[in-house]
Design an enzyme around this catalytic site. Structure first.
Site, short mmCIF file in Angstrom:
data_model
loop_
_atom_site.label_atom_id
_atom_site.label_comp_id
_atom_site.label_asym_id
_atom_site.label_seq_id
_atom_site.Cartn_x
_atom_site.Cartn_y
_atom_site.Cartn_z
N ASN A 176 -7.09 45.54 -8.75
CA ASN A 176 -7.05 44.34 -7.91
C ASN A 176 -7.35 43.14 -8.81
O ASN A 176 -8.50 42.93 -9.20
CB ASN A 176 -8.11 44.49 -6.80
CG ASN A 176 -8.28 43.23 -5.98
OD1 ASN A 176 -7.47 42.29 -6.07
ND2 ASN A 176 -9.32 43.20 -5.16
N TRP A 177 -6.30 42.41 -9.14
CA TRP A 177 -6.48 41.29 -10.09
C TRP A 177 -7.10 40.06 -9.43
O TRP A 177 -7.40 39.08 -10.10
CB TRP A 177 -5.14 40.93 -10.73
CG TRP A 177 -4.55 42.02 -11.57
CD1 TRP A 177 -5.14 43.21 -11.92
CD2 TRP A 177 -3.23 42.05 -12.15
NE1 TRP A 177 -4.28 43.96 -12.68
CE2 TRP A 177 -3.11 43.27 -12.84
CE3 TRP A 177 -2.15 41.16 -12.16
CZ2 TRP A 177 -1.95 43.63 -13.54
CZ3 TRP A 177 -1.01 41.50 -12.84
CH2 TRP A 177 -0.91 42.73 -13.53
N LYS A 178 -7.24 40.11 -8.10
CA LYS A 178 -7.81 38.96 -7.36
C LYS A 178 -7.09 37.67 -7.76
O LYS A 178 -5.88 37.70 -8.01
CB LYS A 178 -9.33 38.90 -7.58
CG LYS A 178 -10.00 40.25 -7.31
CD LYS A 178 -11.49 40.20 -7.23
CE LYS A 178 -12.02 41.60 -6.92
NZ LYS A 178 -13.46 41.61 -6.72
N HIS A 196 -10.32 43.35 2.35
CA HIS A 196 -11.25 43.27 1.21
C HIS A 196 -12.47 42.44 1.63
O HIS A 196 -12.35 41.48 2.40
CB HIS A 196 -10.55 42.63 0.01
CG HIS A 196 -11.35 42.75 -1.24
ND1 HIS A 196 -12.41 41.92 -1.52
CD2 HIS A 196 -11.28 43.63 -2.26
CE1 HIS A 196 -12.95 42.29 -2.67
NE2 HIS A 196 -12.30 43.33 -3.14
N GLU A 227 -14.06 40.21 0.18
CA GLU A 227 -13.96 38.77 -0.10
C GLU A 227 -13.18 38.06 1.00
O GLU A 227 -13.40 36.87 1.25
CB GLU A 227 -13.32 38.57 -1.50
CG GLU A 227 -14.32 38.93 -2.59
CD GLU A 227 -13.71 39.41 -3.90
OE1 GLU A 227 -12.50 39.21 -4.11
OE2 GLU A 227 -14.46 40.00 -4.70
N GLU A 282 -16.01 50.10 -0.58
CA GLU A 282 -16.48 49.15 -1.59
C GLU A 282 -17.78 48.51 -1.10
O GLU A 282 -17.74 47.54 -0.33
CB GLU A 282 -15.44 48.05 -1.81
CG GLU A 282 -14.12 48.56 -2.34
CD GLU A 282 -13.36 47.45 -3.05
OE1 GLU A 282 -13.08 47.62 -4.25
OE2 GLU A 282 -13.08 46.42 -2.43
N GLY A 286 -18.21 43.17 -8.37
CA GLY A 286 -18.30 42.07 -9.33
C GLY A 286 -19.71 41.81 -9.81
O GLY A 286 -19.98 40.80 -10.46
N SER A 305 -17.52 47.60 -9.34
CA SER A 305 -17.94 47.72 -10.74
C SER A 305 -17.55 49.05 -11.38
O SER A 305 -18.31 49.60 -12.18
CB SER A 305 -19.44 47.43 -10.89
OG SER A 305 -19.73 46.11 -10.45
N GLY A 363 -11.64 45.98 -9.85
CA GLY A 363 -11.45 44.54 -9.98
C GLY A 363 -11.50 44.12 -11.44
O GLY A 363 -10.53 44.26 -12.20
N GLY A 364 -12.66 43.62 -11.87
CA GLY A 364 -12.82 43.06 -13.21
C GLY A 364 -12.23 43.90 -14.33
O GLY A 364 -11.53 43.38 -15.21
P1 PGA Z 1 -15.07 44.91 -9.28
O1 PGA Z 1 -14.21 44.60 -7.94
O2 PGA Z 1 -14.48 46.14 -9.89
O3 PGA Z 1 -14.90 43.68 -10.13
O4 PGA Z 1 -16.47 45.12 -8.83
C1 PGA Z 1 -13.76 45.63 -7.11
C2 PGA Z 1 -13.00 45.05 -5.95
O5 PGA Z 1 -13.40 44.01 -5.43
O6 PGA Z 1 -11.97 45.60 -5.51
#
Ligand code: PGA
Length: 244
Positions: free
Chosen positions: A9-11, A94, A96, A161, A167, A206, A227-228
């Site tokens: 997930n590149w956000k 998600h 967010e 999640e 993050g 993470s 994500g990251g």
């Molecule tokens: P993260 O994000 O790996 O940066 O913690 C995961 C996500 O939000 O899908």
């Protein structure tokens, strides 16, 4: 046997040149033989990534879609547009987006629209730190799922999640993650017995190259939503390797 999935997930990250470099490296480094490998770029780059991933076995996901069919909805993206750009998947609910006001009912409506367009939803659930500390994690996740599982379809994916691990660099331990994944599986057995064993449940929060293997070894963890660590080809490829 459930086939693993690793989804990046590149956000809201990237640029044309960064994404070209990333996808070109991924195309030569990830092994898609025994694992579904998915990337989810920001909408403006979907077409570029579709071209760059053609023939690589890497799948594409939208990061969201509208609950509405095409029409007068300024700023929204319709599920069938994602299909038109080569997406097979869409990430929905998600945390967010939930923090920005998206409700369980909206996530369920989006999932229905996505399914009718032919997309497979990756349905995200997870508790906050306060909810975990007050002992409500399972109740919160189950309530989120309850809104989503009534129409669960073959091919749908669930992503657990924990919000406190997204993050933050703080990962759920494999035991904490497996405990919740097994609660989720048990809930599916109750609510959707015919789909419970085949539905893939991903862990997100993470996930990195150095903790992925331990997490993915757990019985009910069928891969990761990353994500990251999905923004660097070497790290992401190593995570895919851990899921093989
Ligand atoms: P993260 O994000 O790996 O940066 O913690 C995961 C996500 O939000 O899908």
């Amino acid at each position: 046997m459930r086939r693993s999935i690793v989804a990046g997930n590149w956000k809201m990250h990237g640029s044309r040149s960064m994404i070209e470099d990333l996808v070109k490296s991924l195309a030569t480094s990830v092994n898609t033989d025994t694992c579904d490998v998915i990337v989810s770029p920001p909408f403006p780059y979907l077409s570029l990534v579709q071209q760059l991933t053609a023939g690589t076995g890497i799948g594409l996901a939208g990061q969201n879609c509208s609950e509405h069919a095409q029409g007068a909805h300024t700023g929204e993206v319709a599920a069938d547009m994602l299909v038109d750009l080569g997406c097979e998947w869409v990430i929905l609910g998600h945390s967010e987006r939930r923090q920005a006001g998206e409700t369980d009912a909206q996530v369920a409506a989006k999932a229905a629209t996505a399914r009718s367009a032919g997309l497979k939803p990756i349905l995200c659930v997870g508790e906050s730190l306060a909810q975990r500390q007050s002992g409500d994690a399972v109740a919160v996740v189950t309530a989120q799922l309850a809104a989503l599982v009534e129409d669960l379809s073959a091919g749908d994916v669930i992503a657990y999640e924990p919000v406190w691990a997204i993050g933050t660099g703080e990962t759920a331990t494999p035991e904490q993650a497996q405990e919740m994944h097994s609660e989720i599986r048990a809930f599916l057995v109750e609510q959707q017995p015919t789909l419970a064993q085949q539905t893939r449940i991903l862990y997100g929060g993470s996930v990195k190259a150095d903790n992925a293997a331990e997490l993915f070894a757990a019985a009910d963890i069928d891969g990761g939503l990353v994500g990251g660590a999905s923004l660097k080809a070497d790290g992401f490829s190593a995570i895919v390797g851990a899921a093989q």
